[in-house]
Design an enzyme around this catalytic site. Structure first.
Site, PDB file in Angstrom:
ATOM      1  N   HIS A   1       0.852  -1.209   0.000  1.00 51.69           N
ATOM      2  CA  HIS A   1       0.000   0.000   0.000  1.00 51.69           C
ATOM      3  C   HIS A   1       0.878   1.245   0.000  1.00 51.69           C
ATOM      4  O   HIS A   1       1.414   1.640   1.029  1.00 51.69           O
ATOM      5  CB  HIS A   1      -0.922   0.001   1.223  1.00 51.69           C
ATOM      6  CG  HIS A   1      -1.992   1.034   1.160  1.00 51.69           C
ATOM      7  ND1 HIS A   1      -3.344   0.732   1.070  1.00 51.69           N
ATOM      8  CD2 HIS A   1      -1.932   2.388   1.136  1.00 51.69           C
ATOM      9  CE1 HIS A   1      -4.050   1.847   1.011  1.00 51.69           C
ATOM     10  NE2 HIS A   1      -3.206   2.877   1.063  1.00 51.69           N
TER      11      HIS A   1
ATOM     12  N   HIS B   1       1.251   5.261  -2.003  1.00 54.23           N
ATOM     13  CA  HIS B   1       0.722   6.260  -2.952  1.00 54.23           C
ATOM     14  C   HIS B   1       1.876   6.913  -3.704  1.00 54.23           C
ATOM     15  O   HIS B   1       2.343   7.990  -3.346  1.00 54.23           O
ATOM     16  CB  HIS B   1      -0.108   7.304  -2.203  1.00 54.23           C
ATOM     17  CG  HIS B   1      -1.373   6.742  -1.645  1.00 54.23           C
ATOM     18  ND1 HIS B   1      -2.595   6.870  -2.283  1.00 54.23           N
ATOM     19  CD2 HIS B   1      -1.604   5.998  -0.532  1.00 54.23           C
ATOM     20  CE1 HIS B   1      -3.526   6.241  -1.568  1.00 54.23           C
ATOM     21  NE2 HIS B   1      -2.951   5.701  -0.506  1.00 54.23           N
TER      22      HIS B   1
ATOM     23  N   GLN C   1      -9.704   8.819  -5.337  1.00 53.36           N
ATOM     24  CA  GLN C   1      -9.400   9.508  -4.069  1.00 53.36           C
ATOM     25  C   GLN C   1     -10.573  10.340  -3.530  1.00 53.36           C
ATOM     26  O   GLN C   1     -10.823  10.379  -2.341  1.00 53.36           O
ATOM     27  CB  GLN C   1      -8.179  10.420  -4.270  1.00 53.36           C
ATOM     28  CG  GLN C   1      -7.869  11.357  -3.119  1.00 53.36           C
ATOM     29  CD  GLN C   1      -7.235  10.660  -1.933  1.00 53.36           C
ATOM     30  OE1 GLN C   1      -6.056  10.327  -1.950  1.00 53.36           O
ATOM     31  NE2 GLN C   1      -8.021  10.435  -0.887  1.00 53.36           N
TER      32      GLN C   1
ATOM     33  N   HIS D   1      -9.879   1.503  -0.061  1.00 52.04           N
ATOM     34  CA  HIS D   1      -9.644   2.337   1.127  1.00 52.04           C
ATOM     35  C   HIS D   1     -10.956   2.321   1.904  1.00 52.04           C
ATOM     36  O   HIS D   1     -11.916   2.982   1.520  1.00 52.04           O
ATOM     37  CB  HIS D   1      -9.299   3.768   0.726  1.00 52.04           C
ATOM     38  CG  HIS D   1      -7.867   3.975   0.357  1.00 52.04           C
ATOM     39  ND1 HIS D   1      -7.292   3.394  -0.740  1.00 52.04           N
ATOM     40  CD2 HIS D   1      -6.892   4.716   0.960  1.00 52.04           C
ATOM     41  CE1 HIS D   1      -6.021   3.756  -0.797  1.00 52.04           C
ATOM     42  NE2 HIS D   1      -5.750   4.563   0.219  1.00 52.04           N
TER      43      HIS D   1
ATOM     44  N   GLU E   1     -11.502   4.524   6.511  1.00 51.90           N
ATOM     45  CA  GLU E   1     -10.300   5.210   7.006  1.00 51.90           C
ATOM     46  C   GLU E   1     -10.741   6.501   7.697  1.00 51.90           C
ATOM     47  O   GLU E   1     -10.605   7.607   7.171  1.00 51.90           O
ATOM     48  CB  GLU E   1      -9.307   5.515   5.875  1.00 51.90           C
ATOM     49  CG  GLU E   1      -7.972   6.000   6.443  1.00 51.90           C
ATOM     50  CD  GLU E   1      -6.993   6.483   5.392  1.00 51.90           C
ATOM     51  OE1 GLU E   1      -7.358   6.547   4.202  1.00 51.90           O
ATOM     52  OE2 GLU E   1      -5.860   6.822   5.776  1.00 51.90           O
TER      53      GLU E   1
ATOM     54  N   ASP F   1       2.272   3.302   2.856  1.00 52.36           N
ATOM     55  CA  ASP F   1       1.228   4.288   2.539  1.00 52.36           C
ATOM     56  C   ASP F   1       1.797   5.574   1.941  1.00 52.36           C
ATOM     57  O   ASP F   1       1.588   5.872   0.779  1.00 52.36           O
ATOM     58  CB  ASP F   1       0.372   4.590   3.778  1.00 52.36           C
ATOM     59  CG  ASP F   1      -1.010   5.126   3.421  1.00 52.36           C
ATOM     60  OD1 ASP F   1      -1.301   5.284   2.220  1.00 52.36           O
ATOM     61  OD2 ASP F   1      -1.805   5.382   4.342  1.00 52.36           O
TER      62      ASP F   1
ATOM     63  N   TRP G   1      -0.213  13.769   3.450  1.00 58.12           N
ATOM     64  CA  TRP G   1      -0.808  13.040   4.572  1.00 58.12           C
ATOM     65  C   TRP G   1       0.207  12.694   5.643  1.00 58.12           C
ATOM     66  O   TRP G   1      -0.118  12.550   6.807  1.00 58.12           O
ATOM     67  CB  TRP G   1      -1.485  11.770   4.052  1.00 58.12           C
ATOM     68  CG  TRP G   1      -2.619  12.086   3.134  1.00 58.12           C
ATOM     69  CD1 TRP G   1      -3.901  12.403   3.501  1.00 58.12           C
ATOM     70  CD2 TRP G   1      -2.574  12.161   1.699  1.00 58.12           C
ATOM     71  NE1 TRP G   1      -4.643  12.669   2.375  1.00 58.12           N
ATOM     72  CE2 TRP G   1      -3.869  12.527   1.269  1.00 58.12           C
ATOM     73  CE3 TRP G   1      -1.575  11.956   0.747  1.00 58.12           C
ATOM     74  CZ2 TRP G   1      -4.189  12.696  -0.082  1.00 58.12           C
ATOM     75  CZ3 TRP G   1      -1.888  12.122  -0.597  1.00 58.12           C
ATOM     76  CH2 TRP G   1      -3.187  12.489  -1.002  1.00 58.12           C
TER      77      TRP G   1
HETATM   78 FE   FE2 Z   1      -3.866   4.936   1.302  1.00 59.60          FE
END
Ligand code: FE2
Length: 426
Positions: free
Chosen positions: A56, A58, A151, A209, A212, A308, A314
Protein backbone atom coordinates in the site's frame (compact mmCIF):
# COMPACT_ATOMS: atom_id res chain seq x y z
CA UNK A 1 26.44 -21.47 -10.06
CA UNK A 2 26.08 -17.75 -10.57
CA UNK A 3 25.98 -16.89 -6.87
CA UNK A 4 26.45 -18.64 -3.55
CA UNK A 5 25.51 -17.11 -0.20
CA UNK A 6 27.28 -18.79 2.70
CA UNK A 7 26.90 -18.51 6.48
CA UNK A 8 23.24 -17.50 6.21
CA UNK A 9 20.37 -17.92 8.62
CA UNK A 10 16.88 -18.64 7.32
CA UNK A 11 13.61 -17.92 9.07
CA UNK A 12 12.28 -20.85 11.05
CA UNK A 13 15.42 -22.94 10.54
CA UNK A 14 18.33 -23.58 12.84
CA UNK A 15 21.98 -23.61 11.91
CA UNK A 16 23.96 -22.02 9.14
CA UNK A 17 22.77 -22.41 5.57
CA UNK A 18 24.16 -21.94 2.08
CA UNK A 19 22.08 -20.79 -0.86
CA UNK A 20 23.11 -21.46 -4.45
CA UNK A 21 21.65 -19.47 -7.34
CA UNK A 22 21.65 -20.31 -11.04
CA UNK A 23 19.82 -18.70 -13.95
CA UNK A 24 17.94 -16.32 -11.68
CA UNK A 25 16.51 -19.02 -9.42
CA UNK A 26 17.43 -20.65 -6.14
CA UNK A 27 19.10 -23.89 -7.26
CA UNK A 28 19.82 -25.41 -3.85
CA UNK A 29 19.79 -24.73 -0.13
CA UNK A 30 21.83 -26.81 2.28
CA UNK A 31 24.19 -26.79 5.22
CA UNK A 32 27.24 -27.24 3.03
CA UNK A 33 26.96 -27.09 -0.73
CA UNK A 34 29.82 -28.45 -2.79
CA UNK A 35 29.46 -25.81 -5.47
CA UNK A 36 31.51 -23.00 -6.90
CA UNK A 37 30.08 -19.77 -8.14
CA UNK A 38 31.05 -16.65 -10.01
CA UNK A 39 30.25 -14.65 -6.89
CA UNK A 40 30.28 -15.66 -3.25
CA UNK A 41 28.75 -13.62 -0.44
CA UNK A 42 29.45 -14.29 3.23
CA UNK A 43 26.21 -13.42 5.04
CA UNK A 44 28.11 -13.35 8.34
CA UNK A 45 25.48 -15.33 10.24
CA UNK A 46 22.80 -12.81 9.33
CA UNK A 47 19.21 -13.44 8.34
CA UNK A 48 18.49 -14.04 4.68
CA UNK A 49 14.82 -13.28 4.09
CA UNK A 50 12.43 -13.12 1.20
CA UNK A 51 12.21 -9.47 0.12
CA UNK A 52 9.96 -7.03 1.92
CA UNK A 53 6.58 -6.29 0.38
CA UNK A 54 4.84 -2.92 0.48
CA UNK A 55 1.22 -3.58 -0.47
CA UNK A 56 0.00 0.00 0.00
CA UNK A 57 1.89 3.03 -1.29
CA UNK A 58 0.72 6.26 -2.95
CA UNK A 59 3.48 6.72 -5.48
CA UNK A 60 1.67 9.52 -7.33
CA UNK A 61 2.03 11.79 -4.28
CA UNK A 62 5.43 10.81 -2.85
CA UNK A 63 8.10 13.43 -2.13
CA UNK A 64 5.64 16.33 -2.53
CA UNK A 65 5.39 17.38 1.13
CA UNK A 66 4.96 21.15 1.47
CA UNK A 67 3.77 21.61 -2.10
CA UNK A 68 1.67 23.69 -2.36
CA UNK A 69 1.53 23.79 1.47
CA UNK A 70 2.03 21.72 4.61
CA UNK A 71 -0.80 19.86 6.33
CA UNK A 72 -0.97 21.86 9.55
CA UNK A 73 -4.05 20.18 11.05
CA UNK A 74 -2.63 16.73 10.30
CA UNK A 75 -6.03 15.38 9.27
CA UNK A 76 -6.87 13.06 6.38
CA UNK A 77 -9.30 15.66 5.06
CA UNK A 78 -6.74 18.49 4.95
CA UNK A 79 -4.36 16.07 3.23
CA UNK A 80 -7.00 15.31 0.59
CA UNK A 81 -7.65 19.07 0.19
CA UNK A 82 -3.94 19.84 -0.34
CA UNK A 83 -3.64 17.01 -2.83
CA UNK A 84 -6.72 18.42 -4.60
CA UNK A 85 -4.95 21.79 -4.93
CA UNK A 86 -1.88 20.17 -6.39
CA UNK A 87 -3.62 17.66 -8.67
CA UNK A 88 -4.68 19.95 -11.57
CA UNK A 89 -1.07 20.97 -12.25
CA UNK A 90 0.40 17.44 -12.15
CA UNK A 91 2.78 16.62 -14.97
CA UNK A 92 3.52 13.05 -15.93
CA UNK A 93 7.29 13.57 -15.90
CA UNK A 94 7.23 14.96 -12.39
CA UNK A 95 5.04 12.12 -11.08
CA UNK A 96 7.35 9.61 -12.73
CA UNK A 97 10.49 11.25 -11.34
CA UNK A 98 9.23 11.29 -7.75
CA UNK A 99 7.69 7.82 -7.95
CA UNK A 100 10.85 6.32 -9.46
CA UNK A 101 12.96 7.82 -6.68
CA UNK A 102 10.64 6.49 -3.97
CA UNK A 103 10.65 2.99 -5.50
CA UNK A 104 14.45 3.05 -5.45
CA UNK A 105 14.39 4.09 -1.78
CA UNK A 106 12.19 1.09 -1.05
CA UNK A 107 14.37 -1.23 -3.12
CA UNK A 108 17.42 -0.05 -1.16
CA UNK A 109 15.44 -1.03 1.94
CA UNK A 110 14.80 -4.51 0.56
CA UNK A 111 11.31 -4.07 -0.92
CA UNK A 112 10.71 -5.88 -4.22
CA UNK A 113 6.91 -6.01 -4.40
CA UNK A 114 4.80 -2.84 -4.29
CA UNK A 115 1.09 -2.19 -4.71
CA UNK A 116 0.52 1.46 -5.48
CA UNK A 117 -2.55 3.65 -5.84
CA UNK A 118 -3.10 5.95 -8.82
CA UNK A 119 -5.66 8.68 -8.22
CA UNK A 120 -8.38 8.61 -10.88
CA UNK A 121 -10.10 11.86 -9.86
CA UNK A 122 -8.59 14.16 -12.49
CA UNK A 123 -9.89 13.24 -15.93
CA UNK A 124 -6.43 13.69 -17.46
CA UNK A 125 -5.44 10.49 -15.57
CA UNK A 126 -1.80 11.61 -15.60
CA UNK A 127 -1.19 9.59 -12.42
CA UNK A 128 -2.50 6.38 -13.97
CA UNK A 129 -0.48 6.88 -17.13
CA UNK A 130 2.69 7.54 -15.12
CA UNK A 131 2.36 4.63 -12.69
CA UNK A 132 1.39 2.07 -15.36
CA UNK A 133 4.50 3.17 -17.27
CA UNK A 134 6.61 2.98 -14.11
CA UNK A 135 5.35 -0.57 -13.47
CA UNK A 136 7.03 -1.69 -16.69
CA UNK A 137 10.15 0.44 -16.23
CA UNK A 138 10.97 -0.89 -12.75
CA UNK A 139 10.48 -4.61 -13.43
CA UNK A 140 14.20 -5.28 -12.99
CA UNK A 141 14.07 -4.18 -9.34
CA UNK A 142 10.44 -4.50 -8.24
CA UNK A 143 7.10 -6.01 -9.20
CA UNK A 144 4.48 -3.27 -9.05
CA UNK A 145 0.68 -3.48 -9.04
CA UNK A 146 -1.38 -0.36 -9.74
CA UNK A 147 -4.76 0.30 -8.13
CA UNK A 148 -7.28 2.55 -9.89
CA UNK A 149 -8.03 4.71 -6.86
CA UNK A 150 -10.87 7.28 -6.79
CA UNK A 151 -9.40 9.51 -4.07
CA UNK A 152 -12.39 11.90 -3.97
CA UNK A 153 -15.06 9.19 -4.29
CA UNK A 154 -16.79 7.75 -7.35
CA UNK A 155 -20.24 9.36 -7.09
CA UNK A 156 -19.21 12.77 -5.75
CA UNK A 157 -18.69 14.23 -9.24
CA UNK A 158 -20.01 13.38 -12.72
CA UNK A 159 -16.88 11.78 -14.24
CA UNK A 160 -16.04 9.56 -11.26
CA UNK A 161 -17.25 6.23 -12.60
CA UNK A 162 -16.08 6.84 -16.17
CA UNK A 163 -12.59 7.76 -14.95
CA UNK A 164 -12.39 4.57 -12.90
CA UNK A 165 -13.36 2.49 -15.92
CA UNK A 166 -10.86 4.34 -18.13
CA UNK A 167 -8.10 3.64 -15.60
CA UNK A 168 -8.90 -0.08 -15.81
CA UNK A 169 -8.84 0.14 -19.60
CA UNK A 170 -5.36 1.67 -19.24
CA UNK A 171 -4.17 -1.46 -17.42
CA UNK A 172 -4.60 -0.99 -13.68
CA UNK A 173 -4.29 -4.29 -11.80
CA UNK A 174 -6.77 -3.57 -9.01
CA UNK A 175 -10.04 -1.70 -8.54
CA UNK A 176 -10.28 0.75 -5.67
CA UNK A 177 -13.01 2.70 -3.92
CA UNK A 178 -13.24 4.98 -0.90
CA UNK A 179 -16.76 4.51 0.46
CA UNK A 180 -16.36 6.68 3.59
CA UNK A 181 -15.69 9.71 1.37
CA UNK A 182 -18.91 9.26 -0.66
CA UNK A 183 -21.66 11.70 0.36
CA UNK A 184 -24.07 9.12 1.78
CA UNK A 185 -23.99 5.63 3.28
CA UNK A 186 -25.98 4.45 0.23
CA UNK A 187 -23.43 5.86 -2.22
CA UNK A 188 -20.66 4.27 -0.15
CA UNK A 189 -22.31 0.84 -0.38
CA UNK A 190 -22.88 1.33 -4.10
CA UNK A 191 -19.20 2.28 -4.59
CA UNK A 192 -18.10 -0.99 -2.97
CA UNK A 193 -20.56 -2.95 -5.13
CA UNK A 194 -19.30 -1.20 -8.26
CA UNK A 195 -15.68 -2.02 -7.37
CA UNK A 196 -16.58 -5.72 -7.12
CA UNK A 197 -18.59 -5.60 -10.36
CA UNK A 198 -15.70 -3.99 -12.23
CA UNK A 199 -13.18 -6.42 -10.73
CA UNK A 200 -15.25 -9.36 -11.98
CA UNK A 201 -15.86 -7.76 -15.35
CA UNK A 202 -12.19 -6.87 -15.95
CA UNK A 203 -10.67 -9.82 -14.07
CA UNK A 204 -8.84 -7.62 -11.56
CA UNK A 205 -8.21 -7.59 -7.80
CA UNK A 206 -10.11 -5.43 -5.30
CA UNK A 207 -8.32 -3.07 -2.89
CA UNK A 208 -10.55 -0.54 -1.18
CA UNK A 209 -9.64 2.34 1.13
CA UNK A 210 -12.26 1.27 3.63
CA UNK A 211 -13.45 3.08 6.75
CA UNK A 212 -10.30 5.21 7.01
CA UNK A 213 -11.87 7.42 9.64
CA UNK A 214 -12.37 7.50 13.37
CA UNK A 215 -16.16 7.39 12.83
CA UNK A 216 -17.40 4.25 14.57
CA UNK A 217 -20.50 4.34 12.35
CA UNK A 218 -18.39 3.81 9.22
CA UNK A 219 -19.22 0.17 8.48
CA UNK A 220 -18.33 -0.47 4.86
CA UNK A 221 -15.96 -3.31 5.69
CA UNK A 222 -19.00 -5.51 6.45
CA UNK A 223 -20.20 -4.84 2.89
CA UNK A 224 -16.80 -5.82 1.52
CA UNK A 225 -16.79 -9.05 3.55
CA UNK A 226 -20.28 -9.97 2.38
CA UNK A 227 -19.34 -9.43 -1.26
CA UNK A 228 -16.03 -11.29 -0.86
CA UNK A 229 -18.07 -14.29 0.29
CA UNK A 230 -20.94 -13.88 -2.19
CA UNK A 231 -18.71 -13.47 -5.24
CA UNK A 232 -16.17 -16.06 -4.10
CA UNK A 233 -13.44 -13.50 -4.72
CA UNK A 234 -12.08 -14.09 -1.21
CA UNK A 235 -8.32 -13.67 -1.17
CA UNK A 236 -8.46 -11.36 -4.20
CA UNK A 237 -10.10 -8.79 -1.91
CA UNK A 238 -8.23 -6.37 0.35
CA UNK A 239 -9.54 -3.83 2.83
CA UNK A 240 -7.00 -1.08 3.41
CA UNK A 241 -6.89 0.95 6.63
CA UNK A 242 -10.26 0.01 8.32
CA UNK A 243 -9.28 2.40 11.12
CA UNK A 244 -12.90 2.88 12.20
CA UNK A 245 -12.77 -0.73 13.40
CA UNK A 246 -10.49 0.48 16.20
CA UNK A 247 -13.47 2.45 17.54
CA UNK A 248 -16.25 -0.12 16.91
CA UNK A 249 -17.97 -1.54 19.97
CA UNK A 250 -16.44 -4.87 20.94
CA UNK A 251 -19.57 -6.96 20.30
CA UNK A 252 -19.79 -5.75 16.72
CA UNK A 253 -16.04 -6.24 16.18
CA UNK A 254 -16.26 -9.80 17.54
CA UNK A 255 -19.03 -10.62 15.06
CA UNK A 256 -16.96 -9.22 12.21
CA UNK A 257 -13.89 -11.36 12.94
CA UNK A 258 -15.71 -14.57 12.08
CA UNK A 259 -17.07 -13.07 8.86
CA UNK A 260 -13.62 -11.86 7.80
CA UNK A 261 -12.12 -15.28 8.38
CA UNK A 262 -14.86 -16.87 6.30
CA UNK A 263 -14.36 -14.23 3.58
CA UNK A 264 -10.59 -15.04 3.39
CA UNK A 265 -10.04 -11.36 2.62
CA UNK A 266 -6.85 -9.44 3.38
CA UNK A 267 -6.28 -6.39 5.55
CA UNK A 268 -3.64 -3.69 5.30
CA UNK A 269 -2.77 -1.35 8.11
CA UNK A 270 -0.60 1.72 7.59
CA UNK A 271 1.21 2.56 10.85
CA UNK A 272 2.79 5.82 9.67
CA UNK A 273 -0.33 7.48 8.28
CA UNK A 274 -2.86 5.92 10.63
CA UNK A 275 -0.91 6.98 13.71
CA UNK A 276 -1.05 10.64 12.71
CA UNK A 277 -4.24 11.01 10.63
CA UNK A 278 -6.94 9.26 12.62
CA UNK A 279 -8.85 10.21 15.78
CA UNK A 280 -7.73 13.83 15.38
CA UNK A 281 -10.95 15.11 16.94
CA UNK A 282 -10.40 13.16 20.16
CA UNK A 283 -8.63 15.76 22.25
CA UNK A 284 -7.85 13.63 25.33
CA UNK A 285 -7.92 10.72 25.90
CA UNK A 286 -6.58 10.11 22.40
CA UNK A 287 -7.38 6.80 20.75
CA UNK A 288 -4.90 5.12 18.45
CA UNK A 289 -5.56 5.25 14.74
CA UNK A 290 -4.92 1.79 13.40
CA UNK A 291 -7.26 -1.13 12.88
CA UNK A 292 -7.50 -4.08 15.31
CA UNK A 293 -4.25 -5.68 14.23
CA UNK A 294 -3.78 -8.12 17.11
CA UNK A 295 -7.42 -9.25 17.14
CA UNK A 296 -7.52 -9.78 13.36
CA UNK A 297 -4.27 -11.74 13.51
CA UNK A 298 -5.47 -13.84 16.44
CA UNK A 299 -8.69 -14.57 14.52
CA UNK A 300 -6.67 -16.04 11.65
CA UNK A 301 -7.26 -13.14 9.28
CA UNK A 302 -4.42 -12.11 6.95
CA UNK A 303 -3.01 -8.75 8.09
CA UNK A 304 -0.26 -6.91 6.27
CA UNK A 305 1.52 -3.60 6.71
CA UNK A 306 1.77 -0.82 4.12
CA UNK A 307 4.06 2.20 4.09
CA UNK A 308 1.23 4.29 2.54
CA UNK A 309 2.99 7.67 2.29
CA UNK A 310 6.52 8.91 1.85
CA UNK A 311 6.71 12.68 2.35
CA UNK A 312 3.31 13.68 1.01
CA UNK A 313 0.31 15.78 2.16
CA UNK A 314 -0.81 13.04 4.57
CA UNK A 315 2.49 12.05 6.19
CA UNK A 316 5.54 14.29 6.05
CA UNK A 317 8.23 11.74 6.85
CA UNK A 318 9.38 8.29 5.77
CA UNK A 319 12.25 6.69 3.88
CA UNK A 320 10.65 3.58 2.44
CA UNK A 321 11.53 1.21 5.28
CA UNK A 322 9.03 -1.55 6.03
CA UNK A 323 11.06 -2.45 9.12
CA UNK A 324 10.47 1.08 10.42
CA UNK A 325 6.73 0.78 9.72
CA UNK A 326 6.57 -2.55 11.58
CA UNK A 327 8.65 -1.15 14.43
CA UNK A 328 6.16 1.71 14.85
CA UNK A 329 3.22 -0.71 14.83
CA UNK A 330 4.90 -2.78 17.54
CA UNK A 331 4.52 0.24 19.82
CA UNK A 332 1.09 1.52 18.83
CA UNK A 333 -0.57 -1.91 18.52
CA UNK A 334 0.94 -3.40 21.70
CA UNK A 335 2.76 -6.06 19.67
CA UNK A 336 5.82 -6.28 21.92
CA UNK A 337 5.52 -9.95 22.91
CA UNK A 338 8.19 -12.20 21.42
CA UNK A 339 5.71 -14.11 19.23
CA UNK A 340 3.92 -10.90 18.24
CA UNK A 341 7.23 -9.43 17.06
CA UNK A 342 7.71 -12.46 14.84
CA UNK A 343 4.20 -11.88 13.46
CA UNK A 344 5.13 -8.28 12.63
CA UNK A 345 7.91 -9.60 10.41
CA UNK A 346 5.32 -11.86 8.70
CA UNK A 347 3.19 -8.78 8.06
CA UNK A 348 5.91 -7.13 5.96
CA UNK A 349 6.84 -10.35 4.14
CA UNK A 350 4.66 -13.47 3.74
CA UNK A 351 1.33 -11.90 4.71
CA UNK A 352 1.80 -8.99 2.32
CA UNK A 353 2.84 -11.38 -0.45
CA UNK A 354 -0.47 -13.17 0.16
CA UNK A 355 -2.32 -9.85 -0.06
CA UNK A 356 -0.67 -9.11 -3.41
CA UNK A 357 -1.33 -12.66 -4.66
CA UNK A 358 2.34 -13.34 -5.44
CA UNK A 359 3.05 -16.28 -3.13
CA UNK A 360 3.72 -18.58 -6.11
CA UNK A 361 6.88 -16.60 -6.89
CA UNK A 362 7.84 -15.56 -3.36
CA UNK A 363 10.04 -17.09 -0.67
CA UNK A 364 13.58 -18.40 -0.25
CA UNK A 365 13.23 -22.00 -1.45
CA UNK A 366 14.66 -24.18 -4.22
CA UNK A 367 13.04 -23.45 -7.57
CA UNK A 368 11.77 -19.99 -6.59
CA UNK A 369 13.09 -16.80 -8.18
CA UNK A 370 16.31 -15.77 -6.44
CA UNK A 371 14.79 -12.69 -4.83
CA UNK A 372 16.01 -12.13 -1.27
CA UNK A 373 17.66 -9.74 1.13
CA UNK A 374 20.60 -10.21 3.50
CA UNK A 375 19.86 -8.19 6.61
CA UNK A 376 22.38 -6.70 9.04
CA UNK A 377 20.77 -8.73 11.84
CA UNK A 378 20.74 -12.40 12.83
CA UNK A 379 16.95 -12.74 13.27
CA UNK A 380 13.57 -11.01 12.98
CA UNK A 381 13.74 -9.55 16.48
CA UNK A 382 17.05 -7.81 15.88
CA UNK A 383 16.03 -6.72 12.38
CA UNK A 384 12.99 -4.95 13.82
CA UNK A 385 14.78 -3.56 16.87
CA UNK A 386 17.67 -2.15 14.88
CA UNK A 387 15.53 -1.32 11.82
CA UNK A 388 18.47 -2.96 10.18
CA UNK A 389 19.95 -2.17 6.82
CA UNK A 390 19.78 -4.61 3.94
CA UNK A 391 23.43 -5.45 3.35
CA UNK A 392 22.52 -7.01 0.01
CA UNK A 393 19.36 -6.93 -2.07
CA UNK A 394 19.31 -9.77 -4.60
CA UNK A 395 16.74 -9.88 -7.38
CA UNK A 396 16.62 -12.60 -10.02
CA UNK A 397 20.03 -13.73 -8.81
CA UNK A 398 21.65 -10.31 -9.34
CA UNK A 399 22.78 -7.99 -6.55
CA UNK A 400 20.77 -4.80 -7.14
CA UNK A 401 21.80 -2.95 -3.98
CA UNK A 402 24.67 -3.15 -1.49
CA UNK A 403 24.76 -1.18 1.74
CA UNK A 404 27.73 -0.50 4.00
CA UNK A 405 26.35 -0.05 7.52
CA UNK A 406 27.41 2.99 9.51
CA UNK A 407 30.48 2.61 11.70
CA UNK A 408 30.54 4.53 15.00
CA UNK A 409 33.92 5.11 16.60
CA UNK A 410 33.54 6.24 20.18
CA UNK A 411 36.46 8.14 21.71
CA UNK A 412 36.75 8.07 25.48
CA UNK A 413 39.65 8.46 27.91
CA UNK A 414 42.08 8.39 25.03
CA UNK A 415 40.80 5.06 23.72
CA UNK A 416 38.58 4.25 20.78
CA UNK A 417 35.95 1.55 20.43
CA UNK A 418 33.08 0.79 18.12
CA UNK A 419 29.42 0.87 19.09
CA UNK A 420 26.94 -1.16 17.06
CA UNK A 421 23.95 -1.29 19.45
CA UNK A 422 24.28 -5.04 20.05
CA UNK A 423 24.80 -6.84 23.36
CA UNK A 424 28.54 -7.54 23.50
CA UNK A 425 29.64 -11.17 23.91
CA UNK A 426 30.41 -12.10 27.52
FE1 FE2 B 1 -3.87 4.94 1.30
Amino acid sequence: MDLVVRNARLRGESGSKEIAVRDGRVAAIGERLAVQAEREIDAGGNLVSAPFVDPHLHLDAVLTVGSPRFNESGTLLEGIAIWGERRPSLKKDEVLRNAREAVLWEVANGVQFIRTHADTTDSALVTVEALVELREEMKDVAEIQVVAFPQDGIFTFPEGEANLRRALDMGCDCVGAIPHIEFTREDGVRSVELAFELAEQYGRLVDIHCDETGDDQSRFVEVMAKLAIATGMGSAVTASHTTAMHNYNNDYALKLMGIFRRAKMNFITAPFDNSVLQNRTDGYPRRRGHTRVDELDAAGVNVSIGHDSIMDPWYPMGRGSMLAAANLLMHTAHMSGRERIRRLFDMITDNSATTMGVRDRYGVRPGAPADFVILDAPDEFEALRLQSECLFVVRGGAVVCETAPAKRRLLRNGAAREVDFRIPPK
